[in-house]
Design an enzyme around this catalytic site. Structure first.
Site, PDB file in Angstrom:
ATOM      1  N   GLU A 110       0.820  -1.211   0.000  1.00  0.00           N
ATOM      2  CA  GLU A 110       0.000   0.000   0.000  1.00  0.00           C
ATOM      3  C   GLU A 110       0.856   1.265   0.000  1.00  0.00           C
ATOM      4  O   GLU A 110       1.864   1.347   0.700  1.00  0.00           O
ATOM      5  CB  GLU A 110      -0.893   0.016   1.241  1.00  0.00           C
ATOM      6  CG  GLU A 110      -1.791  -1.191   1.300  1.00  0.00           C
ATOM      7  CD  GLU A 110      -3.109  -0.919   1.968  1.00  0.00           C
ATOM      8  OE1 GLU A 110      -3.308   0.191   2.489  1.00  0.00           O
ATOM      9  OE2 GLU A 110      -3.946  -1.824   1.952  1.00  0.00           O
ATOM     10  N   CYS A 149       3.252   8.590   0.916  1.00  0.00           N
ATOM     11  CA  CYS A 149       3.541   7.745   2.086  1.00  0.00           C
ATOM     12  C   CYS A 149       3.915   6.356   1.563  1.00  0.00           C
ATOM     13  O   CYS A 149       3.130   5.714   0.863  1.00  0.00           O
ATOM     14  CB  CYS A 149       2.318   7.698   3.000  1.00  0.00           C
ATOM     15  SG  CYS A 149       2.578   6.681   4.465  1.00  0.00           S
ATOM     16  N   CYS A 156       3.720  -6.056   9.201  1.00  0.00           N
ATOM     17  CA  CYS A 156       4.680  -5.508  10.166  1.00  0.00           C
ATOM     18  C   CYS A 156       4.737  -6.412  11.386  1.00  0.00           C
ATOM     19  O   CYS A 156       3.724  -6.971  11.802  1.00  0.00           O
ATOM     20  CB  CYS A 156       4.270  -4.097  10.582  1.00  0.00           C
ATOM     21  SG  CYS A 156       5.503  -3.284  11.634  1.00  0.00           S
ATOM     22  N   CYS A 160       2.184  -2.662  17.142  1.00  0.00           N
ATOM     23  CA  CYS A 160       1.596  -1.515  17.844  1.00  0.00           C
ATOM     24  C   CYS A 160       0.084  -1.765  17.948  1.00  0.00           C
ATOM     25  O   CYS A 160      -0.558  -2.113  16.950  1.00  0.00           O
ATOM     26  CB  CYS A 160       1.880  -0.218  17.091  1.00  0.00           C
ATOM     27  SG  CYS A 160       3.641   0.085  16.869  1.00  0.00           S
ATOM     28  N   CYS A 163      -2.672  -0.088  15.586  1.00  0.00           N
ATOM     29  CA  CYS A 163      -2.385  -0.057  14.154  1.00  0.00           C
ATOM     30  C   CYS A 163      -2.990  -1.256  13.430  1.00  0.00           C
ATOM     31  O   CYS A 163      -2.798  -2.402  13.850  1.00  0.00           O
ATOM     32  CB  CYS A 163      -0.865  -0.037  13.971  1.00  0.00           C
ATOM     33  SG  CYS A 163      -0.355  -0.215  12.257  1.00  0.00           S
ATOM     34  N   GLY A 207       4.853  -1.347   7.665  1.00  0.00           N
ATOM     35  CA  GLY A 207       6.161  -1.897   8.004  1.00  0.00           C
ATOM     36  C   GLY A 207       7.020  -0.959   8.827  1.00  0.00           C
ATOM     37  O   GLY A 207       6.722   0.219   8.996  1.00  0.00           O
ATOM     38  N   GLU A 208       8.087  -1.524   9.353  1.00  0.00           N
ATOM     39  CA  GLU A 208       9.081  -0.792  10.149  1.00  0.00           C
ATOM     40  C   GLU A 208      10.350  -0.710   9.302  1.00  0.00           C
ATOM     41  O   GLU A 208      11.054  -1.706   9.112  1.00  0.00           O
ATOM     42  CB  GLU A 208       9.311  -1.551  11.463  1.00  0.00           C
ATOM     43  CG  GLU A 208      10.555  -1.174  12.249  1.00  0.00           C
ATOM     44  CD  GLU A 208      10.710   0.310  12.529  1.00  0.00           C
ATOM     45  OE1 GLU A 208      11.545   0.937  11.852  1.00  0.00           O
ATOM     46  OE2 GLU A 208      10.033   0.850  13.431  1.00  0.00           O
ATOM     47  N   SER A 260       8.250   7.393  16.471  1.00  0.00           N
ATOM     48  CA  SER A 260       6.845   7.153  16.764  1.00  0.00           C
ATOM     49  C   SER A 260       6.733   6.935  18.280  1.00  0.00           C
ATOM     50  O   SER A 260       6.966   5.842  18.774  1.00  0.00           O
ATOM     51  CB  SER A 260       6.407   5.910  15.973  1.00  0.00           C
ATOM     52  OG  SER A 260       5.036   5.760  16.013  1.00  0.00           O
ATOM     53  N   LEU A 261       6.438   8.003  19.005  1.00  0.00           N
ATOM     54  CA  LEU A 261       6.524   7.979  20.477  1.00  0.00           C
ATOM     55  C   LEU A 261       5.226   7.452  21.104  1.00  0.00           C
ATOM     56  O   LEU A 261       5.221   6.455  21.810  1.00  0.00           O
ATOM     57  CB  LEU A 261       6.837   9.394  20.982  1.00  0.00           C
ATOM     58  CG  LEU A 261       7.038   9.569  22.471  1.00  0.00           C
ATOM     59  CD1 LEU A 261       8.259   8.805  22.971  1.00  0.00           C
ATOM     60  CD2 LEU A 261       7.171  11.057  22.838  1.00  0.00           C
ATOM     61  N   ASN A 262       4.157   8.156  20.891  1.00  0.00           N
ATOM     62  CA  ASN A 262       2.798   7.692  21.215  1.00  0.00           C
ATOM     63  C   ASN A 262       2.488   7.469  22.697  1.00  0.00           C
ATOM     64  O   ASN A 262       1.432   6.930  23.035  1.00  0.00           O
ATOM     65  CB  ASN A 262       2.461   6.404  20.447  1.00  0.00           C
ATOM     66  CG  ASN A 262       2.692   6.586  18.959  1.00  0.00           C
ATOM     67  OD1 ASN A 262       2.436   7.661  18.434  1.00  0.00           O
ATOM     68  ND2 ASN A 262       3.213   5.581  18.292  1.00  0.00           N
ATOM     69  N   ASN A 338      -6.994   7.257  14.258  1.00  0.00           N
ATOM     70  CA  ASN A 338      -7.991   6.937  13.243  1.00  0.00           C
ATOM     71  C   ASN A 338      -8.611   5.590  13.560  1.00  0.00           C
ATOM     72  O   ASN A 338      -7.888   4.605  13.680  1.00  0.00           O
ATOM     73  CB  ASN A 338      -7.334   6.867  11.863  1.00  0.00           C
ATOM     74  CG  ASN A 338      -6.812   8.221  11.437  1.00  0.00           C
ATOM     75  OD1 ASN A 338      -7.573   9.174  11.331  1.00  0.00           O
ATOM     76  ND2 ASN A 338      -5.507   8.322  11.224  1.00  0.00           N
ATOM     77  N   CYS A 381      -3.261   7.524   8.858  1.00  0.00           N
ATOM     78  CA  CYS A 381      -2.189   6.951   9.646  1.00  0.00           C
ATOM     79  C   CYS A 381      -2.680   5.780  10.497  1.00  0.00           C
ATOM     80  O   CYS A 381      -3.680   5.888  11.191  1.00  0.00           O
ATOM     81  CB  CYS A 381      -1.646   8.059  10.538  1.00  0.00           C
ATOM     82  SG  CYS A 381      -0.051   7.703  11.169  1.00  0.00           S
TER      83      CYS A 381
HETATM   84  S1  SF4 Z   1       2.522   1.655  13.614  1.00  0.00           S
HETATM   85 FE1  SF4 Z   1       4.180   1.205  12.141  1.00  0.00          FE
HETATM   86  S2  SF4 Z   1       5.678   0.034  13.366  1.00  0.00           S
HETATM   87 FE2  SF4 Z   1       3.740  -0.017  14.519  1.00  0.00          FE
HETATM   88  S3  SF4 Z   1       2.729  -1.922  13.832  1.00  0.00           S
HETATM   89 FE3  SF4 Z   1       1.960  -0.249  12.532  1.00  0.00          FE
HETATM   90  S4  SF4 Z   1       3.285  -0.306  10.718  1.00  0.00           S
HETATM   91 FE4  SF4 Z   1       4.341  -1.452  12.337  1.00  0.00          FE
END
Ligand code: SF4
Length: 391
Positions: A110, A149, A156, A160, A163, A207-208, A260-262, A338, A381
């Site tokens: 994607e 993006c 991944c 998280c 996500c 992905g990371e 990506s702190l969150n 989201n 996101c």
């Molecule tokens: S936010 Fe990014 S690093 Fe975390 S699971 Fe989703 S795709 Fe992977």
């Protein structure tokens, strides 16, 4: 007849590429090595690079700076352009487009096109304000700049909790050609030219990136050196893979860095990002300190606000303390979470998002609210998942 015989001889004599070799994604040196047995002069390799990365051809037949005979010889040996292509497009009411891009092995990845950016950068906000003042000229395109993006893996492994991509698990890494090829496919669709148009890239798709480091950084080099997109227009976001950050710090060509702190502390972060058990916030900050920042460069902290979890004013105060302790130039991008199916969080209230930003700003921390883009097509996101699962 004789012509046919010659062609056959040529094909039989030519070196065969093992199972077909995709040329898109190879650097100058890799192209020279892949095609070594054809003894091509360096200017021929440069013509091929120009065709692959600037003209963005789909087939070898379109490499018109080469003779027909040479094109046929290379194709007969099993080489192909093999650039990723858009297989499906989802269009949002806000102009965002989400693509499924075919990688050639039946897998898709994607990629998202966001005309006018996503408001996460103060430069973008200023530019958006100034471009809004100018009415669009008749016949002009509906966008003046855009952000793409880009994904780095299919699925991944980081898990998280907020996500949707995490729900896929990791299917596989993308190659450098598949990462850079997403950009080429989207530029081609929109007739965009990096030298002429303001195109930003964010490696924040599926992905990371730092768990696929070699391919990611090779793709960055292709994008910079072959496709002409300045690294200053690229941002890579990591969930905090410390060895990756340390390697990144030593790279000569590198995008801007976002973390990506969150969460404002390890206890909350562990619940939303289990990777924190491996590398806590302090480990990540120590690694980031090794990144040599360029003039006016800042580290971005991405902060997804989850209703009732990390969006209180005391969390904002903790973020301020974190940023101060970090002691490097930084800004915070706030993203209202989201929603997605089967993800156990709620959206933050708009007034809480505004109050959070205000609290950071009044304590001297630059903070921006990223406009949600393409929510209606699951392009926003943390929403990229699709469809991979449905196939
Ligand atoms: S936010 Fe990014 S690093 Fe975390 S699971 Fe989703 S795709 Fe992977």
């Amino acid at each position: 007849m004789s012509t046919g015989g010659n062609v056959l001889t040529t094909i039989l004599d030519a070196p065969r590429a093992p199972e077909g070799i995709r040329l898109f994604g190879l650097s100058n040196q890799e192209l020279s090595e892949a095609l070594r047995e054809f003894a091509l002069a360096q200017y021929r390799i440069r013509q091929l690079e120009e065709a692959l990365y600037r003209q963005r051809v789909s087939t070898l037949d379109e490499v018109t700076t080469w003779s027909k005979d040479l094109r046929e010889k290379i194709a007969a040996a099993g080489f192909s352009v093999g650039a990723p292509e858009i297989a499906e497009t989802f269009c949002s009411a806000d102009g965002t487009e989400r693509y499924l891009i075919a990688c050639g092995d039946g897998q898709t990845v994607e990629t998202v096109w966001m005309p006018e950016g996503d408001g996460g950068d103060e430069d973008e906000v200023e530019e958006a304000a100034s471009s809004a003042a100018e009415p669009a000229k008749p016949g002009s395109r509906s966008w003046s700049r855009a952000t793409i993006c880009v994904s780095s893996q299919i699925g991944c492994a980081v898990n998280c909790q907020f996500c949707l991509t995490a729900k896929l698990g990791i299917l596989r890494n993308l190659t450098a050609g598949e990462i850079a090829g997403q950009v080429a496919a989207v530029l081609k669709r929109h007739g965009a030219e990096p030298g002429r148009d303001r195109i930003n890239l964010v490696f924040m798709g599926m992905g990371e990136p730092f768990l696929n480091f070699d391919a990611f950084i090779a793709a960055v080099r292709l994008l910079v050196e072959e496709m002409g997109i300045p690294e200053s227009r690229m941002t890579v976001s990591t969930s905090g893979i410390v060895p990756g950050i340390v390697r990144f710090a030593a790279e000569r060509v590198r995008p801007r860095l976002a973390i990506s702190l969150n969460a404002s502390n390890d206890a909350i972060r562990e619940t939303v990002m289990p990777i924190t058990r491996k590398w806590n916030i302090e480990d990540v900050m120590d690694a980031v300190r090794q990144v040599p920042l360029r003039a006016r460069e800042r580290i971005t902290f991405e902060y997804v606000l989850l209703g009732g979890v990390n969006d209180r004013l005391e969390h904002a105060d903790e973020v301020v303390r974190l940023v101060r302790r970090a002691n490097f130039p930084a800004k915070v991008n706030l993203i209202a979470w989201n929603p997605g199916p089967d993800v156990p969080f709620t959206m933050p209230r708009a007034e809480d998002v505004a109050a959070f930003q205000q609290r950071l700003r009044e304590q001297g921390v630059p903070a921006f609210i990223r406009r949600p883009r393409g929510r209606d097509i699951y392009a926003a996101c943390g929403q990229l998942k699709k469809t991979v699962a449905a196939q």
